[in-house]
Motif scaffolding. Sequence first.
Motif, PDB file in Angstrom:
ATOM      1  N   TYR A  20       9.391   7.212  -4.381  1.00  0.00           N
ATOM      2  CA  TYR A  20       9.199   8.106  -3.239  1.00  0.00           C
ATOM      3  C   TYR A  20       8.168   9.183  -3.559  1.00  0.00           C
ATOM      4  O   TYR A  20       7.385   9.573  -2.697  1.00  0.00           O
ATOM      5  CB  TYR A  20      10.516   8.745  -2.817  1.00  0.00           C
ATOM      6  CG  TYR A  20      11.508   7.803  -2.170  1.00  0.00           C
ATOM      7  CD1 TYR A  20      11.107   6.616  -1.562  1.00  0.00           C
ATOM      8  CD2 TYR A  20      12.859   8.108  -2.149  1.00  0.00           C
ATOM      9  CE1 TYR A  20      12.017   5.759  -0.972  1.00  0.00           C
ATOM     10  CE2 TYR A  20      13.779   7.255  -1.552  1.00  0.00           C
ATOM     11  CZ  TYR A  20      13.344   6.085  -0.960  1.00  0.00           C
ATOM     12  OH  TYR A  20      14.261   5.245  -0.370  1.00  0.00           O
ATOM     13  N   LEU A  25       6.349  10.360  -0.080  1.00  0.00           N
ATOM     14  CA  LEU A  25       7.491  10.738   0.763  1.00  0.00           C
ATOM     15  C   LEU A  25       8.199  11.974   0.215  1.00  0.00           C
ATOM     16  O   LEU A  25       8.711  12.787   0.973  1.00  0.00           O
ATOM     17  CB  LEU A  25       8.501   9.585   0.850  1.00  0.00           C
ATOM     18  CG  LEU A  25       8.079   8.375   1.674  1.00  0.00           C
ATOM     19  CD1 LEU A  25       9.103   7.260   1.546  1.00  0.00           C
ATOM     20  CD2 LEU A  25       7.911   8.763   3.136  1.00  0.00           C
ATOM     21  N   ILE A  50      15.667  11.217   3.611  1.00  0.00           N
ATOM     22  CA  ILE A  50      15.117   9.880   3.387  1.00  0.00           C
ATOM     23  C   ILE A  50      16.248   8.870   3.240  1.00  0.00           C
ATOM     24  O   ILE A  50      16.235   7.804   3.869  1.00  0.00           O
ATOM     25  CB  ILE A  50      14.196   9.856   2.141  1.00  0.00           C
ATOM     26  CG1 ILE A  50      12.963  10.720   2.371  1.00  0.00           C
ATOM     27  CG2 ILE A  50      13.807   8.424   1.777  1.00  0.00           C
ATOM     28  CD1 ILE A  50      12.150  11.009   1.115  1.00  0.00           C
ATOM     29  N   LEU A  60      10.181   2.437   5.794  1.00  0.00           N
ATOM     30  CA  LEU A  60       9.525   3.544   5.081  1.00  0.00           C
ATOM     31  C   LEU A  60       8.412   4.151   5.930  1.00  0.00           C
ATOM     32  O   LEU A  60       8.199   5.362   5.912  1.00  0.00           O
ATOM     33  CB  LEU A  60       8.977   3.076   3.740  1.00  0.00           C
ATOM     34  CG  LEU A  60      10.030   2.812   2.668  1.00  0.00           C
ATOM     35  CD1 LEU A  60       9.373   2.255   1.398  1.00  0.00           C
ATOM     36  CD2 LEU A  60      10.819   4.068   2.346  1.00  0.00           C
TER      37      LEU A  60
END
Length: 141
Positions: A20, A25, A50, A60
């Motif tokens: 991530y 992210l 998330i 995603l």
Amino acid sequence: MKIGELAKTTGTKVETIRYYEASGLLPKPARTQGNYRDYELSHLERLMFIRRSRDLGFTLKSVRELLTLADDNAEPCGAIDEVASAHLLAVEQKIADLTALRDELTLMLQCSGDGTVGDCRIISSLASRSLPKPLVPQPLP
């Protein structure tokens, strides 16, 4: 907090947290003097977002869109509704596909189990491109 603590608190594998981070992210945390990652509450909250989004089946790409939108509190929520609506349509399609699969398997199981393998509707159904019409619908045992 260190990455192991963040992983344990959120139920996320360390490798996933690193992924991530690498994919953008999750922002990269500051480093300690010993070069360990030092996560803050904001990282925990974002990772929980998330995780919850992924648990609900968002891709995603959709999670990235939601995070981008969530980062701007002044943004109208219509764009968020669009992402969620698109996901809901995908979920409804999966439900329809699974319902069709269940119905097909139910039809295949309408043989009584008597006879030989050569007479088995399951084998003939799997060998054909379409299911034969049911003889007489019968409840499953």
